[in-house]
Design a protein around this motif. Structure first.
Motif, PDB file in Angstrom:
ATOM      1  N   LEU A  29     -14.356   8.447  -9.012  1.00 64.11           N
ATOM      2  CA  LEU A  29     -14.577   8.872  -7.635  1.00 64.11           C
ATOM      3  C   LEU A  29     -13.714   8.122  -6.626  1.00 64.11           C
ATOM      4  CD1 LEU A  29     -18.475   9.245  -7.705  1.00 64.11           C
ATOM      5  CD2 LEU A  29     -16.721  10.988  -8.113  1.00 64.11           C
ATOM      6  N   ARG A  30     -13.236   6.934  -6.988  1.00 68.44           N
ATOM      7  CA  ARG A  30     -12.350   6.106  -6.164  1.00 68.44           C
ATOM      8  C   ARG A  30     -12.878   5.968  -4.727  1.00 68.44           C
ATOM      9  NH1 ARG A  30      -6.212   7.503  -6.748  1.00 68.44           N
ATOM     10  NH2 ARG A  30      -6.823   9.399  -5.629  1.00 68.44           N
ATOM     11  N   PRO A  31     -14.045   5.321  -4.570  1.00 66.32           N
ATOM     12  CA  PRO A  31     -14.629   5.212  -3.222  1.00 66.32           C
ATOM     13  C   PRO A  31     -13.830   4.334  -2.276  1.00 66.32           C
ATOM     14  CG  PRO A  31     -15.863   3.886  -4.784  1.00 66.32           C
ATOM     15  CD  PRO A  31     -14.884   4.686  -5.591  1.00 66.32           C
ATOM     16  N   GLY A  32     -13.022   3.409  -2.779  1.00 67.90           N
ATOM     17  CA  GLY A  32     -12.286   2.497  -1.901  1.00 67.90           C
ATOM     18  C   GLY A  32     -10.873   2.912  -1.601  1.00 67.90           C
ATOM     19  N   VAL A  33     -10.433   4.064  -2.078  1.00 72.08           N
ATOM     20  CA  VAL A  33      -9.064   4.519  -1.873  1.00 72.08           C
ATOM     21  C   VAL A  33      -8.975   5.284  -0.566  1.00 72.08           C
ATOM     22  CG1 VAL A  33      -7.215   5.989  -2.779  1.00 72.08           C
ATOM     23  CG2 VAL A  33      -8.600   4.619  -4.339  1.00 72.08           C
ATOM     24  N   GLY A  34      -7.898   5.037   0.188  1.00 74.77           N
ATOM     25  CA  GLY A  34      -7.678   5.775   1.419  1.00 74.77           C
ATOM     26  C   GLY A  34      -7.526   4.908   2.637  1.00 74.77           C
ATOM     27  N   ILE A  35      -7.965   3.643   2.566  1.00 75.25           N
ATOM     28  CA  ILE A  35      -7.851   2.734   3.702  1.00 75.25           C
ATOM     29  C   ILE A  35      -6.515   2.005   3.620  1.00 75.25           C
ATOM     30  CG2 ILE A  35      -8.848   0.730   4.850  1.00 75.25           C
ATOM     31  CD1 ILE A  35     -11.536   1.546   3.893  1.00 75.25           C
ATOM     32  N   GLN A  36      -5.778   1.983   4.716  1.00 76.97           N
ATOM     33  CA  GLN A  36      -4.479   1.338   4.759  1.00 76.97           C
ATOM     34  C   GLN A  36      -4.665  -0.142   5.101  1.00 76.97           C
ATOM     35  OE1 GLN A  36      -1.686   2.840   3.851  1.00 76.97           O
ATOM     36  NE2 GLN A  36      -2.794   4.765   3.536  1.00 76.97           N
ATOM     37  N   VAL A  37      -4.538  -0.970   4.087  1.00 76.72           N
ATOM     38  CA  VAL A  37      -4.608  -2.413   4.293  1.00 76.72           C
ATOM     39  C   VAL A  37      -3.445  -3.047   3.569  1.00 76.72           C
ATOM     40  CG1 VAL A  37      -7.107  -2.455   4.542  1.00 76.72           C
ATOM     41  CG2 VAL A  37      -6.109  -2.715   2.282  1.00 76.72           C
ATOM     42  N   GLN A  38      -3.168  -4.285   3.930  1.00 79.36           N
ATOM     43  CA  GLN A  38      -2.112  -5.006   3.249  1.00 79.36           C
ATOM     44  C   GLN A  38      -2.602  -5.457   1.883  1.00 79.36           C
ATOM     45  OE1 GLN A  38      -0.843  -8.204   5.740  1.00 79.36           O
ATOM     46  NE2 GLN A  38       0.152  -6.845   7.231  1.00 79.36           N
ATOM     47  N   PRO A  39      -1.739  -5.385   0.855  1.00 79.86           N
ATOM     48  CA  PRO A  39      -2.149  -5.830  -0.465  1.00 79.86           C
ATOM     49  C   PRO A  39      -2.513  -7.304  -0.449  1.00 79.86           C
ATOM     50  CG  PRO A  39      -0.107  -4.555  -0.579  1.00 79.86           C
ATOM     51  CD  PRO A  39      -0.374  -4.822   0.861  1.00 79.86           C
ATOM     52  N   MET A  40      -3.480  -7.661  -1.272  1.00 73.82           N
ATOM     53  CA  MET A  40      -3.909  -9.044  -1.359  1.00 73.82           C
ATOM     54  C   MET A  40      -2.783  -9.903  -1.902  1.00 73.82           C
ATOM     55  SD  MET A  40      -7.071 -10.659  -3.505  1.00 73.82           S
ATOM     56  CE  MET A  40      -6.170 -10.488  -5.022  1.00 73.82           C
ATOM     57  N   LEU A  54     -10.200  -1.313  -2.099  1.00 78.64           N
ATOM     58  CA  LEU A  54     -10.019  -1.584  -0.678  1.00 78.64           C
ATOM     59  C   LEU A  54      -8.791  -2.456  -0.427  1.00 78.64           C
ATOM     60  CD1 LEU A  54     -13.583  -2.320   0.768  1.00 78.64           C
ATOM     61  CD2 LEU A  54     -12.163  -0.321   1.169  1.00 78.64           C
ATOM     62  N   ASN A  55      -8.529  -3.387  -1.335  1.00 83.03           N
ATOM     63  CA  ASN A  55      -7.419  -4.321  -1.175  1.00 83.03           C
ATOM     64  C   ASN A  55      -6.157  -3.879  -1.911  1.00 83.03           C
ATOM     65  OD1 ASN A  55      -8.595  -6.978   0.214  1.00 83.03           O
ATOM     66  ND2 ASN A  55     -10.164  -6.162  -1.154  1.00 83.03           N
ATOM     67  N   ASN A  56      -6.152  -2.621  -2.392  1.00 87.33           N
ATOM     68  CA  ASN A  56      -4.981  -2.098  -3.112  1.00 87.33           C
ATOM     69  C   ASN A  56      -4.571  -2.986  -4.289  1.00 87.33           C
ATOM     70  OD1 ASN A  56      -4.792   0.092  -1.372  1.00 87.33           O
ATOM     71  ND2 ASN A  56      -3.421  -0.979   0.034  1.00 87.33           N
ATOM     72  N   VAL A  57      -5.549  -3.513  -4.983  1.00 87.73           N
ATOM     73  CA  VAL A  57      -5.299  -4.356  -6.150  1.00 87.73           C
ATOM     74  C   VAL A  57      -5.528  -3.523  -7.402  1.00 87.73           C
ATOM     75  CG1 VAL A  57      -6.002  -6.421  -7.412  1.00 87.73           C
ATOM     76  CG2 VAL A  57      -5.980  -6.437  -4.913  1.00 87.73           C
ATOM     77  N   PRO A  58      -4.497  -3.271  -8.206  1.00 89.08           N
ATOM     78  CA  PRO A  58      -4.711  -2.504  -9.438  1.00 89.08           C
ATOM     79  C   PRO A  58      -5.440  -3.342 -10.480  1.00 89.08           C
ATOM     80  CG  PRO A  58      -2.437  -3.249  -9.294  1.00 89.08           C
ATOM     81  CD  PRO A  58      -3.088  -3.640  -8.001  1.00 89.08           C
ATOM     82  N   LEU A  59      -6.470  -2.751 -11.062  1.00 90.57           N
ATOM     83  CA  LEU A  59      -7.238  -3.432 -12.101  1.00 90.57           C
ATOM     84  C   LEU A  59      -6.708  -3.028 -13.471  1.00 90.57           C
ATOM     85  CD1 LEU A  59     -10.907  -3.152 -10.763  1.00 90.57           C
ATOM     86  CD2 LEU A  59      -9.388  -5.138 -10.717  1.00 90.57           C
ATOM     87  N   LYS A  60      -6.285  -4.015 -14.236  1.00 91.86           N
ATOM     88  CA  LYS A  60      -5.806  -3.752 -15.587  1.00 91.86           C
ATOM     89  C   LYS A  60      -6.991  -3.704 -16.556  1.00 91.86           C
ATOM     90  CE  LYS A  60      -1.445  -6.124 -14.603  1.00 91.86           C
ATOM     91  NZ  LYS A  60      -0.540  -7.216 -15.002  1.00 91.86           N
ATOM     92  N   PHE A  61      -6.674  -3.346 -17.775  1.00 86.80           N
ATOM     93  CA  PHE A  61      -7.726  -3.228 -18.787  1.00 86.80           C
ATOM     94  C   PHE A  61      -8.441  -4.550 -18.994  1.00 86.80           C
ATOM     95  CE2 PHE A  61      -9.068  -3.360 -23.284  1.00 86.80           C
ATOM     96  CZ  PHE A  61      -9.989  -2.323 -23.265  1.00 86.80           C
ATOM     97  N   ILE A  62      -7.710  -5.639 -18.952  1.00 87.00           N
ATOM     98  CA  ILE A  62      -8.327  -6.950 -19.174  1.00 87.00           C
ATOM     99  C   ILE A  62      -9.268  -7.305 -18.029  1.00 87.00           C
ATOM    100  CG2 ILE A  62      -6.511  -8.293 -18.054  1.00 87.00           C
ATOM    101  CD1 ILE A  62      -8.418  -9.148 -21.285  1.00 87.00           C
TER     102      ILE A  62
END
Length: 525
Positions: free
Chosen positions: A144-155, A388-396
């Motif tokens: 559902l990607r509830p945190g996608v869509g907000i323009q913020v600077q990457p962490m 929200l922070n545009n941080v991609p989560l890897k499998f690990i």
């Protein structure tokens, strides 16, 4: 007749046929009782009301500043968010003692030898359902990607490497699970780093330490220490009591912190609204997050748990579920699995045919280790904050979230916003910022109630499955009673976890038919 006449004759100064204190005073007494119940209800839910008020006030303050004040400078934003920063610092402060003390006490209270074969199956069921709930939460959040869509600077993360290999990620996971220095694990974790030689264009791997708490290592050590202390018997009781006392003191400190939470939440939300370019998108994403949590709870509570019950017992799970509706309603109203426990025992015993020995044995254990609803919400929240922070989560990172959410459910804190504290532990484990917990706190009062429903429903289904197991193995009531009596005797020597302990003592003294309203503690558990 003289006596009747004497009883019927009015006293001087009284109207005919009216006894002193029988009329208006009775109505006044009823009004007094209603006022007393209202005050008791307000006192019980005062923290929730203050939190909601803080959310509304923070949103109003942020919208007013964003509309009527020119673009605030970074210095002004820091000042605006400083009271909220203090709240986050206090929450981070309490993570270390909370993890170590609660998990040591929780693991020590669950001796596998004393629990026996039935207790082992019950613990396995609780752990598997918690892991399934965590997986469901992560899957829904990615879908559902509830945190996608907000323009913020990457962490910003100076030690994150996008080309890190999968093998190195797994090796780092196990390095953090088994730290070589327990003190260092309190403030640093291991990570493989790739260094590039600019002249020869070579890439070299090096093992470095990040300035993040090694939550996985602390969790594993605390659980192993708790089991070891229980294993050595009477010699370990003193240290177990020390950790339980330390944990109780930590709970008191956290309760003090949570009374400051409404003020901190107000300024955190105001700061977040001021720095966001699209406030409407923020509220839309927050609504998607709440919807994702509720949808996950509905799927787990109406499909996953009933299917497990049906697959094992071949009985109608929804008939069993109908029998515990009063307890589920109480769980939603009180937001406390502890306050629901006496009523849950009554429901499973009288309406679903579960033996009293089994219900009194399995339900307190479930109140300690079974946190399906909380684990699901924490996993959704962790993925939401990463998005929200545009941080991609890897499998690990996903594996780390699942392990941390499942393991931290053992001996979880039975305190207001205890699930949010566990969320802070998960965020620390995957190096995500804890400042965005303020957004979760804004709607935690609502999501919390659905978490509690799923928690107590899982406990009830665990009792039903254990009853089916006893019936199928044709275990006699005498052997069952002796085994559970042995468990009770073994458990009485060591205090249980903070949530289960007062209720166990209450049941030993007065039985399970106590009043659920006597326990006014609020918790996500």
């Amino acid at each position: 007749m003289v006596a009747e006449a004497a009883r019927g004759s009015p006293k001087p100064g009284e109207p005919n046929g009216v006894v002193a204190g029988a009329g208006p005073p009775s109505r006044a007494g009823g009004a007094g009782r209603r006022a007393q119940r209202l005050r008791s209800c307000l006192r019980t839910h005062l923290l929730v009301l203050m939190t909601v008020s803080g959310v509304v006030a923070g949103a109003a303050l942020g919208l007013a500043l964003a509309r009527w004040v020119p673009r605030l400078s970074r210095a002004h934003q820091v000042v605006l968010g400083f009271p909220g920063e203090l709240l986050l610092r206090l929450l981070r402060l309490i993570i270390l003692p909370l993890v170590v003390c609660s998990l040591v006490g929780g693991a020590a209270s669950l001796d596998p030898v004393a629990l026996g074969r039935m207790g082992g199956w019950a613990l396995l069921f609780f752990m598997l359902t918690t892991l399934m709930a965590s997986s469901l939460g992560v899957g829904l959040a990615f879908a559902l990607r509830p945190g996608v869509g907000i323009q913020v600077q990457p962490m910003q993360d100076k030690q994150r490497c996008p080309t890190k290999e999968m093998l190195d990620s797994f090796l780092d996971l196990f390095r953090n699970i088994f730290p070589d220095n327990l003190v260092k694990a309190a403030f640093s974790s291991y990570s493989t780093r790739y260094d590039t030689n600019g002249t020869q264009n070579d890439t070299m791997k090096a093992l470095c330490e990040k300035d993040d708490m090694n939550i996985l290592g602390l969790v594993v050590f605390a659980m192993v220490l708790g089991v070891a202390l229980r294993k050595i018997g009477a010699e370990g009781e003193l240290l177990i009591r020390f950790f339980n006392s330390f944990n109780e003191a930590t709970m008191v400190i956290v309760s003090w912190i949570m009374w400051y939470a409404p003020v901190g939440i107000m300024f955190l939300i105001a700061e977040k609204i001021v720095e966001m370019e699209d406030v409407g998108q923020l509220f839309a994403n927050l609504g998607k997050y709440v919807g994702c949590c509720i949808l996950g709870h509905l799927i787990h509570g109406l499909l996953v748990l009933p299917l497990i019950y049906f697959a094992i017992t071949r009985k109608n799970p929804y008939r069993f579920l109908w029998g515990i509706v009063p307890a589920l309603a109480t769980a939603f109203g009180t937001s406390s699995s502890s306050a629901t426990l006496p009523l849950m025992m009554e429901c499973v015993e009288e309406k679903n045919g579960v033996s009293k020995h089994i219900s009194r044995f399995i339900l307190p254990i479930g109140a300690t280790v079974n946190m399906d609803g909380a684990a699901l919400f924490q996993c959704v929240a962790a993925v939401f904050i990463a998005q929200l922070n545009n941080v991609p989560l890897k499998f690990i990172h996903v594996i780390t979230i699942l392990i941390t959410a499942t393991a931290s459910s053992v001996g979880a804190a039975g305190i207001p916003a205890g699930g949010v504290l566990t969320l802070a532990i998960i965020l620390e484990a995957i190096s995500l910022p804890t400042k965005d917990i303020s957004i979760i706190l804004a709607v935690d009062w609502l999501v919390d109630r659905f978490c509690t429903i799923i928690n107590v429903e899982g406990d009830a289904f665990g009792a039903g499955l254990l009853q089916c197991y006893v019936d199928n193995t044709k275990a006699g009531e005498g052997s069952l009673g002796s085994e559970l009596a042995e468990v009770k005797d073994a458990a009485s020597t060591v205090p249980l976890s903070p949530e289960a302990d007062p209720l166990i003592l209450k049941m030993v003294k007065s039985g399970p038919a106590g009043d659920a309203n006597t326990c006014e503690k609020e918790s996500v558990m």
